[in-house]
Design a protein around this motif. Sequence first.
Motif: not given
Length: 163
Positions: A70-71, A73-75, A77, A79
């Motif tokens: 998950r981390s 994946q978030r890199r 975008s 947020t």
Amino acid sequence: MQDRKKKTFNWGSAIGWVIFVLAIAGGPILNVLRRAFGSSLALPANLLPLLIGGLVALSVLVSVVRSVGRSAQRRGSDTRLPTGTQPTVTSAPPAPFESRPPPRPASTPSMPSMPRTGAAGEVRLPSAPRFEPIISPAILAVGLLGLLVLGGLALVLLRVAGP
């Protein structure tokens, strides 16, 4: 454009249920296996704690792998929330004969409005906030009743199986 989340199998939840079943009914399950296989399969006495410990370690590993995924994946975008402060834009000084309107002062936050007054000059204040309970009283009562029943059942079993 609607983002649909894929329904994937939750391995952490499945491992948790297996741990729960082994903790509750692991002894009888192992006894059935010992009777079924007889002397052809010798199961060690500490097999149940080893199974539960291994499954707990596997559950932690699954959680770590999911968190890392998950981390990653978030890199891509951003947020972050806005901070509320806008960067000030400075302009070059005006040319000597250039005509510009005078700068406007920065806007100040508005003051909160005064409470409204009623017909007789009374001040009407807003109503007090209402907070909904997180756990409803009915669910709490059922939970406490279940806890009492389980406690009574445990006392009965201790007296029957006691010395």
